[in-house]
Design a protein around this motif. Structure first.
Motif, PDB file in Angstrom:
ATOM      1  N   ARG A  39      78.177  -3.882  87.142  1.00 56.71           N
ATOM      2  CA  ARG A  39      79.503  -3.309  86.971  1.00 56.71           C
ATOM      3  C   ARG A  39      79.322  -1.859  86.534  1.00 56.71           C
ATOM      4  O   ARG A  39      78.555  -1.589  85.599  1.00 56.71           O
ATOM      5  CB  ARG A  39      80.289  -4.090  85.912  1.00 56.71           C
ATOM      6  CG  ARG A  39      81.691  -3.551  85.651  1.00 56.71           C
ATOM      7  CD  ARG A  39      82.421  -4.417  84.649  1.00 56.71           C
ATOM      8  NE  ARG A  39      83.743  -3.895  84.355  1.00 56.71           N
ATOM      9  CZ  ARG A  39      84.592  -4.451  83.481  1.00 56.71           C
ATOM     10  NH1 ARG A  39      84.234  -5.563  82.846  1.00 56.71           N
ATOM     11  NH2 ARG A  39      85.771  -3.915  83.260  1.00 56.71           N
ATOM     12  N   VAL A  40      80.004  -0.931  87.185  1.00 53.05           N
ATOM     13  CA  VAL A  40      79.741   0.488  86.961  1.00 53.05           C
ATOM     14  C   VAL A  40      81.001   1.216  86.510  1.00 53.05           C
ATOM     15  O   VAL A  40      82.067   1.080  87.131  1.00 53.05           O
ATOM     16  CB  VAL A  40      79.194   1.156  88.243  1.00 53.05           C
ATOM     17  CG1 VAL A  40      78.905   2.634  87.987  1.00 53.05           C
ATOM     18  CG2 VAL A  40      77.934   0.446  88.719  1.00 53.05           C
ATOM     19  N   ASP A  41      80.866   1.981  85.428  1.00 51.53           N
ATOM     20  CA  ASP A  41      81.883   2.943  84.993  1.00 51.53           C
ATOM     21  C   ASP A  41      81.337   4.339  85.242  1.00 51.53           C
ATOM     22  O   ASP A  41      80.120   4.568  85.192  1.00 51.53           O
ATOM     23  CB  ASP A  41      82.192   2.771  83.498  1.00 51.53           C
ATOM     24  CG  ASP A  41      82.756   1.391  83.178  1.00 51.53           C
ATOM     25  OD1 ASP A  41      83.686   0.954  83.871  1.00 51.53           O
ATOM     26  OD2 ASP A  41      82.254   0.757  82.230  1.00 51.53           O
ATOM     27  N   ARG A  42      82.246   5.295  85.490  1.00 48.13           N
ATOM     28  CA  ARG A  42      81.821   6.656  85.805  1.00 48.13           C
ATOM     29  C   ARG A  42      82.559   7.670  84.952  1.00 48.13           C
ATOM     30  O   ARG A  42      83.727   7.487  84.617  1.00 48.13           O
ATOM     31  CB  ARG A  42      82.066   6.962  87.290  1.00 48.13           C
ATOM     32  CG  ARG A  42      81.166   6.212  88.228  1.00 48.13           C
ATOM     33  CD  ARG A  42      81.669   6.257  89.671  1.00 48.13           C
ATOM     34  NE  ARG A  42      81.962   7.611  90.141  1.00 48.13           N
ATOM     35  CZ  ARG A  42      82.466   7.885  91.357  1.00 48.13           C
ATOM     36  NH1 ARG A  42      82.711   6.888  92.194  1.00 48.13           N
ATOM     37  NH2 ARG A  42      82.703   9.118  91.713  1.00 48.13           N
ATOM     38  N   ALA A  43      81.841   8.744  84.607  1.00 46.43           N
ATOM     39  CA  ALA A  43      82.448   9.881  83.917  1.00 46.43           C
ATOM     40  C   ALA A  43      81.843  11.146  84.490  1.00 46.43           C
ATOM     41  O   ALA A  43      80.671  11.172  84.868  1.00 46.43           O
ATOM     42  CB  ALA A  43      82.201   9.802  82.413  1.00 46.43           C
ATOM     43  N   ALA A  44      82.656  12.216  84.552  1.00 44.31           N
ATOM     44  CA  ALA A  44      82.217  13.463  85.175  1.00 44.31           C
ATOM     45  C   ALA A  44      81.858  14.542  84.164  1.00 44.31           C
ATOM     46  O   ALA A  44      81.449  15.633  84.555  1.00 44.31           O
ATOM     47  CB  ALA A  44      83.307  13.988  86.111  1.00 44.31           C
ATOM     48  N   ASP A  45      81.985  14.262  82.871  1.00 38.45           N
ATOM     49  CA  ASP A  45      81.622  15.261  81.859  1.00 38.45           C
ATOM     50  C   ASP A  45      81.200  14.552  80.576  1.00 38.45           C
ATOM     51  O   ASP A  45      81.371  13.338  80.434  1.00 38.45           O
ATOM     52  CB  ASP A  45      82.776  16.230  81.583  1.00 38.45           C
ATOM     53  CG  ASP A  45      84.052  15.528  81.151  1.00 38.45           C
ATOM     54  OD1 ASP A  45      84.035  14.799  80.135  1.00 38.45           O
ATOM     55  OD2 ASP A  45      85.075  15.691  81.833  1.00 38.45           O
ATOM     56  N   GLY A  46      80.653  15.333  79.660  1.00 35.68           N
ATOM     57  CA  GLY A  46      80.115  14.749  78.431  1.00 35.68           C
ATOM     58  C   GLY A  46      81.153  14.110  77.542  1.00 35.68           C
ATOM     59  O   GLY A  46      80.939  13.015  77.000  1.00 35.68           O
ATOM     60  N   ASP A  47      82.300  14.768  77.367  1.00 41.32           N
ATOM     61  CA  ASP A  47      83.335  14.212  76.486  1.00 41.32           C
ATOM     62  C   ASP A  47      83.848  12.871  77.016  1.00 41.32           C
ATOM     63  O   ASP A  47      83.977  11.901  76.262  1.00 41.32           O
ATOM     64  CB  ASP A  47      84.495  15.199  76.362  1.00 41.32           C
ATOM     65  CG  ASP A  47      84.126  16.432  75.542  1.00 41.32           C
ATOM     66  OD1 ASP A  47      83.574  16.262  74.443  1.00 41.32           O
ATOM     67  OD2 ASP A  47      84.378  17.547  76.019  1.00 41.32           O
ATOM     68  N   GLY A  48      84.122  12.834  78.325  1.00 39.13           N
ATOM     69  CA  GLY A  48      84.590  11.582  78.917  1.00 39.13           C
ATOM     70  C   GLY A  48      83.541  10.491  78.864  1.00 39.13           C
ATOM     71  O   GLY A  48      83.852   9.322  78.636  1.00 39.13           O
ATOM     72  N   GLY A  49      82.276  10.883  79.061  1.00 41.29           N
ATOM     73  CA  GLY A  49      81.193   9.916  79.005  1.00 41.29           C
ATOM     74  C   GLY A  49      81.019   9.310  77.633  1.00 41.29           C
ATOM     75  O   GLY A  49      80.849   8.089  77.488  1.00 41.29           O
ATOM     76  N   LEU A  50      81.065  10.156  76.603  1.00 42.68           N
ATOM     77  CA  LEU A  50      80.948   9.644  75.230  1.00 42.68           C
ATOM     78  C   LEU A  50      82.113   8.713  74.898  1.00 42.68           C
ATOM     79  O   LEU A  50      81.917   7.679  74.247  1.00 42.68           O
ATOM     80  CB  LEU A  50      80.905  10.803  74.238  1.00 42.68           C
ATOM     81  CG  LEU A  50      79.565  11.517  74.074  1.00 42.68           C
ATOM     82  CD1 LEU A  50      79.720  12.748  73.197  1.00 42.68           C
ATOM     83  CD2 LEU A  50      78.525  10.569  73.470  1.00 42.68           C
TER      84      LEU A  50
END
Length: 267
Positions: A39-50
């Protein structure tokens, strides 16, 4: 990236967080991981990833180092400094020439890395290997009871180690490496043997061992530049020598080759 077929699904799929600002790379990586059963989640920048990492507690993080805003190394620092992120397995995506960043990432606690451009299938295999070995290391303490060696005292149940009455603050992998070496004094182990016997890693970069040995030396040696407790047997590997440490003399690593780091061997 080489669009080769995805690897078969893993026996124990995980929740993977991919942080990468390149939409094409993120889409391809997510697609291959999804087809492999994750199962995969995605984020395009550091703030969203954290934010995603804290909200959904992934089983593994695929992290690009070059990100807008908070870069990958800073994300790794923040995760390793937090209780929730300290043990999160991390696979880095790095540029081909960014050797210094790869080494720093390993020092900060990354588990593996893949260099761009990369094969998506290779990335899937590395992700599954890291997941497998992290789950195999699920017991919180090394096997065996307390160990005392000279002025070093290690308690595997409490995961605490003291030298000369002073507690040493070690990471999870540094602690396991020291525990293993304390239980096998005067025995030389290659980097491959340490990867397999300490962490159960059957896939990965041997420089990871070099980095963890260096970090451990910085914490237990009186003079990390002239180690006497964990010495290098040039061309072979590493040896723990409690007698040399107790002697407190100037004995240094006599068998260390001057080009160890440059040639990629033990250092």
């Amino acid at each position: 990236m080489n669009e080769s077929p995805a690897t078969p699904g893993p026996p124990c799929p995980g929740r993977i967080l991919v942080i990468d600002d390149d939409p094409t790379v993120a889409e391809v990586v997510a697609g291959y991981l999804t087809r492999a059963g994750h199962r995969v989640d995605r984020a395009a920048d550091g703030d969203g990833g954290l934010a995603l990492a804290r909200a959904h507690r992934p089983d593994l993080l695929v992290l690009d180092l070059m990100l807008p805003g908070i870069d990958g190394l800073e994300i790794l620092r923040r995760l390793r400094a937090s209780e929730d992120g300290a043990g999160l397995p991390v696979v880095l995506l790095t540029a081909k020439g960014a050797e210094a960043d790869r080494i720093l990432g390993l020092e900060l606690g990354a588990d593996d890395y893949v260099t761009k451009p990369f094969s998506p299938r290779e990335l899937v295999l590395r992700v599954q290997s890291v997941l497998r070995r992290s789950r195999a290391a699920a017991p919180p303490s090394p096997v065996g009871g307390p160990v005392v060696s000279g002025d070093m005292a290690l308690d595997p149940q409490a995961r605490r180690v003291h030298r000369g009455g002073r507690e040493l603050l070690l990471t999870l992998r540094e602690f396991d490496l020291l525990a293993f070496l304390l239980r096998h004094p005067q025995t030389v182990f290659s980097r491959q043997e340490l990867m397999e016997r300490v962490w159960g890693w059957d896939f990965g970069d041997l420089s990871t061992v070099t980095v963890h040995v260096r970090r451990l030396r910085e914490k237990i040696e009186d003079d990390p530049a002239a180690p006497v407790l964990i010495t290098t047997v040039w061309g072979v590997g590493y040896r723990y020598d409690p007698a040399a440490g107790q002697a407190g003399g100037p004995a240094a690593d006599q068998q260390r080759g001057p080009a160890a780091v440059l040639e990629g061997g033990p250092a």
